[in-house]
Design a protein around this motif. Structure first.
Motif, PDB file in Angstrom:
ATOM      1  N   ALA A  58      53.640 -18.017 -52.536  1.00  0.00           N
ATOM      2  CA  ALA A  58      54.913 -18.516 -53.048  1.00  0.00           C
ATOM      3  C   ALA A  58      55.150 -19.929 -52.533  1.00  0.00           C
ATOM      4  CB  ALA A  58      56.051 -17.593 -52.599  1.00  0.00           C
ATOM      5  N   SER A  59      56.025 -20.625 -53.202  1.00  0.00           N
ATOM      6  CA  SER A  59      56.338 -21.996 -52.823  1.00  0.00           C
ATOM      7  C   SER A  59      57.580 -22.042 -51.942  1.00  0.00           C
ATOM      8  CB  SER A  59      56.582 -22.834 -54.076  1.00  0.00           C
ATOM      9  OG  SER A  59      56.993 -24.136 -53.706  1.00  0.00           O
ATOM     10  N   GLN A  60      57.535 -22.885 -50.944  1.00  0.00           N
ATOM     11  CA  GLN A  60      58.733 -23.117 -50.142  1.00  0.00           C
ATOM     12  C   GLN A  60      59.493 -24.343 -50.646  1.00  0.00           C
ATOM     13  OE1 GLN A  60      57.118 -23.488 -46.221  1.00  0.00           O
ATOM     14  NE2 GLN A  60      56.509 -25.603 -46.504  1.00  0.00           N
ATOM     15  N   GLU A  61      59.009 -24.919 -51.710  1.00  0.00           N
ATOM     16  CA  GLU A  61      59.615 -26.111 -52.303  1.00  0.00           C
ATOM     17  C   GLU A  61      59.920 -25.852 -53.775  1.00  0.00           C
ATOM     18  OE1 GLU A  61      60.488 -28.756 -50.636  1.00  0.00           O
ATOM     19  OE2 GLU A  61      59.524 -28.189 -48.762  1.00  0.00           O
ATOM     20  N   LEU A  62      60.422 -26.862 -54.463  1.00  0.00           N
ATOM     21  CA  LEU A  62      60.645 -26.772 -55.894  1.00  0.00           C
ATOM     22  C   LEU A  62      59.317 -26.841 -56.622  1.00  0.00           C
ATOM     23  CD1 LEU A  62      63.714 -29.156 -56.241  1.00  0.00           C
ATOM     24  CD2 LEU A  62      63.709 -26.661 -56.055  1.00  0.00           C
ATOM     25  N   LYS A  63      59.157 -26.040 -57.672  1.00  0.00           N
ATOM     26  CA  LYS A  63      57.939 -26.047 -58.474  1.00  0.00           C
ATOM     27  C   LYS A  63      58.152 -26.971 -59.664  1.00  0.00           C
ATOM     28  CE  LYS A  63      54.851 -23.934 -58.007  1.00  0.00           C
ATOM     29  NZ  LYS A  63      53.679 -24.520 -57.422  1.00  0.00           N
ATOM     30  N   LEU A  64      57.345 -27.995 -59.764  1.00  0.00           N
ATOM     31  CA  LEU A  64      57.476 -28.958 -60.851  1.00  0.00           C
ATOM     32  C   LEU A  64      56.182 -29.021 -61.651  1.00  0.00           C
ATOM     33  CD1 LEU A  64      59.199 -31.805 -58.818  1.00  0.00           C
ATOM     34  CD2 LEU A  64      60.298 -30.094 -60.268  1.00  0.00           C
ATOM     35  N   GLY A  65      56.256 -29.556 -62.840  1.00  0.00           N
ATOM     36  CA  GLY A  65      55.072 -29.782 -63.632  1.00  0.00           C
ATOM     37  C   GLY A  65      54.496 -28.531 -64.250  1.00  0.00           C
ATOM     38  N   ALA A  66      53.195 -28.574 -64.514  1.00  0.00           N
ATOM     39  CA  ALA A  66      52.520 -27.491 -65.238  1.00  0.00           C
ATOM     40  C   ALA A  66      52.284 -26.248 -64.385  1.00  0.00           C
ATOM     41  CB  ALA A  66      51.190 -28.000 -65.780  1.00  0.00           C
ATOM     42  N   GLY A  67      52.390 -26.364 -63.088  1.00  0.00           N
ATOM     43  CA  GLY A  67      52.211 -25.184 -62.243  1.00  0.00           C
ATOM     44  C   GLY A  67      50.779 -24.956 -61.838  1.00  0.00           C
ATOM     45  N   TRP A  68      50.461 -23.702 -61.565  1.00  0.00           N
ATOM     46  CA  TRP A  68      49.135 -23.339 -61.067  1.00  0.00           C
ATOM     47  C   TRP A  68      48.076 -23.486 -62.145  1.00  0.00           C
ATOM     48  CZ3 TRP A  68      50.987 -17.990 -58.958  1.00  0.00           C
ATOM     49  CH2 TRP A  68      51.784 -18.198 -57.837  1.00  0.00           C
ATOM     50  N   ASP A  69      46.865 -23.706 -61.716  1.00  0.00           N
ATOM     51  CA  ASP A  69      45.725 -23.720 -62.627  1.00  0.00           C
ATOM     52  C   ASP A  69      45.250 -22.273 -62.780  1.00  0.00           C
ATOM     53  OD1 ASP A  69      43.411 -24.060 -64.053  1.00  0.00           O
ATOM     54  OD2 ASP A  69      42.596 -25.626 -62.753  1.00  0.00           O
ATOM     55  N   HIS A  70      45.885 -21.553 -63.685  1.00  0.00           N
ATOM     56  CA  HIS A  70      45.579 -20.127 -63.865  1.00  0.00           C
ATOM     57  C   HIS A  70      44.129 -19.896 -64.267  1.00  0.00           C
ATOM     58  CE1 HIS A  70      49.983 -20.224 -64.215  1.00  0.00           C
ATOM     59  NE2 HIS A  70      49.905 -19.077 -63.589  1.00  0.00           N
ATOM     60  N   ALA A  71      43.583 -20.775 -65.092  1.00  0.00           N
ATOM     61  CA  ALA A  71      42.204 -20.610 -65.532  1.00  0.00           C
ATOM     62  C   ALA A  71      41.246 -20.634 -64.339  1.00  0.00           C
ATOM     63  CB  ALA A  71      41.831 -21.693 -66.539  1.00  0.00           C
ATOM     64  N   LEU A  72      41.477 -21.513 -63.398  1.00  0.00           N
ATOM     65  CA  LEU A  72      40.622 -21.608 -62.217  1.00  0.00           C
ATOM     66  C   LEU A  72      40.697 -20.321 -61.389  1.00  0.00           C
ATOM     67  CD1 LEU A  72      38.800 -23.276 -60.299  1.00  0.00           C
ATOM     68  CD2 LEU A  72      40.906 -24.075 -59.218  1.00  0.00           C
ATOM     69  N   VAL A  73      41.903 -19.842 -61.143  1.00  0.00           N
ATOM     70  CA  VAL A  73      42.084 -18.636 -60.338  1.00  0.00           C
ATOM     71  C   VAL A  73      41.469 -17.425 -61.042  1.00  0.00           C
ATOM     72  CG1 VAL A  73      43.801 -17.058 -59.373  1.00  0.00           C
ATOM     73  CG2 VAL A  73      44.150 -19.528 -59.226  1.00  0.00           C
ATOM     74  N   LEU A  74      41.752 -17.269 -62.318  1.00  0.00           N
ATOM     75  CA  LEU A  74      41.238 -16.113 -63.048  1.00  0.00           C
ATOM     76  C   LEU A  74      39.729 -16.170 -63.221  1.00  0.00           C
ATOM     77  CD1 LEU A  74      44.087 -15.734 -65.669  1.00  0.00           C
ATOM     78  CD2 LEU A  74      43.676 -14.342 -63.624  1.00  0.00           C
ATOM     79  N   LYS A  75      39.164 -17.358 -63.376  1.00  0.00           N
ATOM     80  CA  LYS A  75      37.714 -17.482 -63.497  1.00  0.00           C
ATOM     81  C   LYS A  75      37.038 -17.053 -62.199  1.00  0.00           C
ATOM     82  CE  LYS A  75      33.919 -20.622 -64.631  1.00  0.00           C
ATOM     83  NZ  LYS A  75      33.000 -19.610 -64.201  1.00  0.00           N
ATOM     84  N   LYS A  76      37.585 -17.462 -61.067  1.00  0.00           N
ATOM     85  CA  LYS A  76      37.000 -17.057 -59.784  1.00  0.00           C
ATOM     86  C   LYS A  76      37.035 -15.544 -59.634  1.00  0.00           C
ATOM     87  CE  LYS A  76      37.627 -21.237 -57.108  1.00  0.00           C
ATOM     88  NZ  LYS A  76      38.069 -21.809 -55.836  1.00  0.00           N
ATOM     89  N   HIS A  77      38.115 -14.929 -60.077  1.00  0.00           N
ATOM     90  CA  HIS A  77      38.215 -13.475 -59.994  1.00  0.00           C
ATOM     91  C   HIS A  77      37.238 -12.808 -60.966  1.00  0.00           C
ATOM     92  CE1 HIS A  77      39.804  -9.501 -59.458  1.00  0.00           C
ATOM     93  NE2 HIS A  77      40.021  -9.409 -60.755  1.00  0.00           N
ATOM     94  N   ALA A  78      37.154 -13.327 -62.171  1.00  0.00           N
ATOM     95  CA  ALA A  78      36.237 -12.755 -63.180  1.00  0.00           C
ATOM     96  C   ALA A  78      34.783 -12.885 -62.730  1.00  0.00           C
ATOM     97  CB  ALA A  78      36.436 -13.441 -64.523  1.00  0.00           C
ATOM     98  N   ASP A  79      34.450 -14.004 -62.078  1.00  0.00           N
ATOM     99  CA  ASP A  79      33.083 -14.221 -61.604  1.00  0.00           C
ATOM    100  C   ASP A  79      32.735 -13.334 -60.408  1.00  0.00           C
ATOM    101  OD1 ASP A  79      32.800 -16.122 -63.557  1.00  0.00           O
ATOM    102  OD2 ASP A  79      32.980 -17.844 -62.205  1.00  0.00           O
ATOM    103  N   ASN A  80      33.730 -12.909 -59.654  1.00  0.00           N
ATOM    104  CA  ASN A  80      33.476 -12.103 -58.461  1.00  0.00           C
ATOM    105  C   ASN A  80      34.601 -11.072 -58.286  1.00  0.00           C
ATOM    106  OD1 ASN A  80      32.522 -11.109 -56.080  1.00  0.00           O
ATOM    107  ND2 ASN A  80      32.867 -12.982 -54.895  1.00  0.00           N
ATOM    108  N   PRO A  81      34.633 -10.025 -59.137  1.00  0.00           N
ATOM    109  CA  PRO A  81      35.741  -9.081 -59.102  1.00  0.00           C
ATOM    110  C   PRO A  81      35.831  -8.277 -57.803  1.00  0.00           C
ATOM    111  CG  PRO A  81      34.055  -8.335 -60.628  1.00  0.00           C
ATOM    112  CD  PRO A  81      33.672  -9.729 -60.178  1.00  0.00           C
ATOM    113  N   GLY A  82      34.780  -8.240 -57.017  1.00  0.00           N
ATOM    114  CA  GLY A  82      34.808  -7.502 -55.754  1.00  0.00           C
ATOM    115  C   GLY A  82      35.227  -8.335 -54.569  1.00  0.00           C
ATOM    116  N   ALA A  83      35.633  -9.565 -54.811  1.00  0.00           N
ATOM    117  CA  ALA A  83      36.015 -10.460 -53.704  1.00  0.00           C
ATOM    118  C   ALA A  83      37.265  -9.968 -52.993  1.00  0.00           C
ATOM    119  CB  ALA A  83      36.240 -11.873 -54.228  1.00  0.00           C
ATOM    120  N   ASP A  84      37.354 -10.246 -51.728  1.00  0.00           N
ATOM    121  CA  ASP A  84      38.558  -9.930 -50.973  1.00  0.00           C
ATOM    122  C   ASP A  84      39.718 -10.783 -51.490  1.00  0.00           C
ATOM    123  OD1 ASP A  84      37.294  -8.105 -49.319  1.00  0.00           O
ATOM    124  OD2 ASP A  84      36.813  -9.610 -47.806  1.00  0.00           O
ATOM    125  N   PRO A  85      40.932 -10.256 -51.398  1.00  0.00           N
ATOM    126  CA  PRO A  85      42.088 -11.035 -51.853  1.00  0.00           C
ATOM    127  C   PRO A  85      42.185 -12.356 -51.124  1.00  0.00           C
ATOM    128  CG  PRO A  85      42.747  -8.785 -51.348  1.00  0.00           C
ATOM    129  CD  PRO A  85      41.334  -8.931 -50.944  1.00  0.00           C
TER     130      PRO A  85
END
Length: 85
Positions: A58-85
């Motif tokens: 979570a953010s401790q500040e104001l969230k501005l702009g486009a936000g998180w790069d969801h594609a990057l996060v989801l791709k890492k998970h898809a490439d390694n679904p057994g990874a630790d959180p």
């Protein structure tokens, strides 16, 4: 955390906690709870989720702009679904 002016309702930490804890009664536990909202990295928020998740992103500040790069996060998970959180 959020307000709905059309229905005049507010979603607060306690309501989120209650909903997630109901899921826990069905053996549902979240590795990570991530908030894409401003100012959610409060100790109160983390404490309310202590029974349902191991990690809070979570953010401790104001969230501005486009936000998180969801594609990057989801791709890492898809490439390694057994990874630790």
């Amino acid at each position: 955390m959020s307000s709905d002016d059309d229905h005049r309702s507010i979603l607060d930490n306690k309501e989120i906690q209650n909903c997630l804890e109901k899921g826990q009664q069905k053996n549902v536990r979240f590795d990570i709870v991530a908030y894409y909202a401003c100012l959610m990295a409060m100790v109160e928020t983390a404490y309310s989720l202590r029974k349902v998740t191991d990690f809070l992103a979570a953010s401790q500040e104001l969230k501005l702009g486009a936000g998180w790069d969801h594609a990057l996060v989801l791709k890492k998970h898809a490439d390694n679904p057994g990874a630790d959180p």
